[in-house]
Motif scaffolding. Structure first.
Motif: not given
Length: 135
Positions: A34-62
């Motif tokens: 709950g520290a915000g690792k995935t939330t940070f990743t969502q912001f980062l990818l948006k700023n890198l121009g990705s339009t993909d939906e960013v979710n935690s890879p906890t169950y998929s691993i990647v």
């Protein structure tokens, strides 16, 4: 670099400062649940121009995302028990074929990265803020 944030919107300021410093293809994200690792990743990818939906890879691993700069792989190694399991998912191939690999819970694999260039972000929750360091 060090940051202290108190609101969800503050992640954008963190990304604004980190993005120009992001020079290596691997980013390790450390922090408790709950520290915000995935939330940070969502912001980062948006700023890198990705339009993909960013979710935690906890169950998929990647999770794989696209960006104008290339493929981005987002790992969560929390459930992996040892280095053999990390190699079984083919992490080296992902790293070799990525613009960026973001690795949450990297401790099981971190020693293997010595000699490679990577960034590390630590996120620590306090009662009033998230304290973030970026190297």
């Amino acid at each position: 670099m060090n940051f202290s944030i108190t609101r969800l919107e503050d992640w954008q300021q963190v990304v604004d400062k980190i993005l120009p410093q992001l020079q290596h293809p691997i980013l390790l994200l450390k922090g408790n649940l709950g520290a915000g690792k995935t939330t940070f990743t969502q912001f980062l990818l948006k700023n890198l121009g990705s339009t993909d939906e960013v979710n935690s890879p906890t169950y998929s691993i990647v999770n794989e995302y696209t960006s104008p700069k290339g493929k981005i792989f987002h790992f969560d190694l929390y459930r992996l028990k040892d280095l053999d399991e990390v190699y079984d998912i083919g992490i080296e191939e992902y790293i070799d074929n990525a613009y960026l690999c973001i690795i949450e819970w990297p401790e099981v694999y971190e020693e293997e990265l010595y000699g490679m260039k990577f960034h590390t972000m630590n996120i620590i929750n306090s009662e009033t803020a998230r304290e973030i360091s970026f190297e």
